[in-house]
Design a protein around this motif. Structure first.
Motif, PDB file in Angstrom:
ATOM      1  N   ASP A   1       0.825  -1.208   0.000  1.00 15.28           N
ATOM      2  CA  ASP A   1       0.000   0.000   0.000  1.00 15.28           C
ATOM      3  C   ASP A   1       0.858   1.258   0.000  1.00 15.28           C
ATOM      4  N   LYS A   2       1.997   1.209   0.683  1.00 11.68           N
ATOM      5  CA  LYS A   2       2.916   2.355   0.691  1.00 11.68           C
ATOM      6  C   LYS A   2       3.543   2.549  -0.685  1.00 11.68           C
ATOM      7  N   ILE A   3       3.892   1.448  -1.329  1.00 11.04           N
ATOM      8  CA  ILE A   3       4.437   1.534  -2.694  1.00 11.04           C
ATOM      9  C   ILE A   3       3.421   2.197  -3.604  1.00 11.04           C
ATOM     10  N   SER A   4       2.185   1.721  -3.539  1.00  7.99           N
ATOM     11  CA  SER A   4       1.121   2.239  -4.384  1.00  7.99           C
ATOM     12  C   SER A   4       0.863   3.720  -4.118  1.00  7.99           C
ATOM     13  N   ALA A   5       0.804   4.099  -2.846  1.00  9.71           N
ATOM     14  CA  ALA A   5       0.511   5.495  -2.503  1.00  9.71           C
ATOM     15  C   ALA A   5       1.654   6.426  -2.895  1.00  9.71           C
ATOM     16  N   ASP A   6       2.897   6.036  -2.606  1.00 10.17           N
ATOM     17  CA  ASP A   6       4.038   6.907  -2.876  1.00 10.17           C
ATOM     18  C   ASP A   6       4.313   7.060  -4.374  1.00 10.17           C
ATOM     19  N   LEU A   7       4.113   5.986  -5.124  1.00  7.09           N
ATOM     20  CA  LEU A   7       4.371   6.047  -6.569  1.00  7.09           C
ATOM     21  C   LEU A   7       3.143   6.470  -7.366  1.00  7.09           C
ATOM     22  N   LYS A   8       1.991   6.567  -6.684  1.00  7.95           N
ATOM     23  CA  LYS A   8       0.722   6.929  -7.330  1.00  7.95           C
ATOM     24  C   LYS A   8       0.392   5.969  -8.480  1.00  7.95           C
ATOM     25  N   ILE A   9       0.546   4.685  -8.177  1.00  5.71           N
ATOM     26  CA  ILE A   9       0.226   3.614  -9.129  1.00  5.71           C
ATOM     27  C   ILE A   9      -0.851   2.754  -8.482  1.00  5.71           C
ATOM     28  N   PRO A  10      -1.899   2.362  -9.225  1.00  6.57           N
ATOM     29  CA  PRO A  10      -2.945   1.515  -8.631  1.00  6.57           C
ATOM     30  C   PRO A  10      -2.364   0.198  -8.105  1.00  6.57           C
ATOM     31  N   VAL A  11      -2.988  -0.330  -7.050  1.00  9.40           N
ATOM     32  CA  VAL A  11      -2.485  -1.529  -6.383  1.00  9.40           C
ATOM     33  C   VAL A  11      -2.411  -2.714  -7.347  1.00  9.40           C
ATOM     34  N   PHE A  12      -3.398  -2.860  -8.238  1.00  9.33           N
ATOM     35  CA  PHE A  12      -3.370  -4.021  -9.136  1.00  9.33           C
ATOM     36  C   PHE A  12      -2.161  -3.976 -10.071  1.00  9.33           C
ATOM     37  N   LYS A  13      -1.714  -2.786 -10.461  1.00  5.79           N
ATOM     38  CA  LYS A  13      -0.520  -2.677 -11.300  1.00  5.79           C
ATOM     39  C   LYS A  13       0.743  -2.942 -10.487  1.00  5.79           C
ATOM     40  N   VAL A  14       0.744  -2.503  -9.225  1.00  8.40           N
ATOM     41  CA  VAL A  14       1.882  -2.770  -8.352  1.00  8.40           C
ATOM     42  C   VAL A  14       2.004  -4.278  -8.112  1.00  8.40           C
ATOM     43  N   LEU A  15       0.865  -4.945  -7.892  1.00  5.14           N
ATOM     44  CA  LEU A  15       0.882  -6.404  -7.701  1.00  5.14           C
ATOM     45  C   LEU A  15       1.432  -7.117  -8.931  1.00  5.14           C
ATOM     46  N   THR A  16       1.037  -6.669 -10.098  1.00  4.76           N
ATOM     47  CA  THR A  16       1.549  -7.268 -11.339  1.00  4.76           C
ATOM     48  C   THR A  16       3.058  -7.078 -11.434  1.00  4.76           C
ATOM     49  N   ALA A  17       3.514  -5.877 -11.137  1.00  7.23           N
ATOM     50  CA  ALA A  17       4.953  -5.593 -11.199  1.00  7.23           C
ATOM     51  C   ALA A  17       5.719  -6.416 -10.170  1.00  7.23           C
ATOM     52  N   LEU A  18       5.170  -6.529  -8.956  1.00 10.53           N
ATOM     53  CA  LEU A  18       5.848  -7.301  -7.909  1.00 10.53           C
ATOM     54  C   LEU A  18       5.917  -8.781  -8.258  1.00 10.53           C
ATOM     55  N   THR A  19       4.858  -9.299  -8.856  1.00 11.05           N
ATOM     56  CA  THR A  19       4.871 -10.699  -9.290  1.00 11.05           C
ATOM     57  C   THR A  19       5.971 -10.922 -10.327  1.00 11.05           C
ATOM     58  N   MET A  20       6.085  -9.996 -11.260  1.00  6.74           N
ATOM     59  CA  MET A  20       7.121 -10.094 -12.291  1.00  6.74           C
ATOM     60  C   MET A  20       8.514 -10.024 -11.646  1.00  6.74           C
ATOM     61  N   LEU A  21       8.686  -9.130 -10.690  1.00  9.34           N
ATOM     62  CA  LEU A  21       9.986  -8.986 -10.025  1.00  9.34           C
ATOM     63  C   LEU A  21      10.322 -10.220  -9.187  1.00  9.34           C
TER      64      LEU A  21
END
Length: 120
Positions: A83-103
């Motif tokens: 949630d902090k990643i999403s809020a600080d980068l202003k990216i929706p959580v579902f996109k952050v989850l996709t990126a984290l899965t890829m990483l």
């Protein structure tokens, strides 16, 4: 025990999950000039190693999508919540989850309990 009249001073006697008591300080006296030095028991690692460990090391030229690259650069050596990643980068959580899965699949980050992530 009556918990209505409890003070913060009394709470030190109760065990709290996840919190360890700090080791007592030791006082050393320098006999030559009678200076007192207070030392707590800590890691004996050199200070340079602590500084190197605190700086995150990111790999370069990973050919990641822009969202995944932004998330990867944001994550460091300390656990960070999604949630902090999403809020600080202003990216929706579902996109952050996709990126984290890829990483995670590329073995660049590790998932910790509580939806926290850290560099590998």
């Amino acid at each position: 025990m009556n918990i209505d009249n409890i003070s913060l001073a009394d709470t030190g006697n109760f065990p709290v999950k996840g919190i360890r008591k700090q080791a007592p300080a030791r006082i050393y006296v320098n006999k030559q000039n009678d200076e007192q030095t207070v030392v707590t028991e800590k890691s004996t690692a050199p200070k340079n190693a602590e500084a190197a460990a605190s700086k995150p090391v990111h790999k370069e030229n990973l050919n990641l999508p822009q969202t995944a690259q932004d998330v990867y650069e944001y994550i460091g050596n300390e656990p960070v919540h999604i949630d902090k990643i999403s809020a600080d980068l202003k990216i929706p959580v579902f996109k952050v989850l996709t990126a984290l899965t890829m990483l995670e699949m590329k073995d660049l980050v590790s998932a910790l309990q509580g939806r926290n992530y850290i560099l590998k």
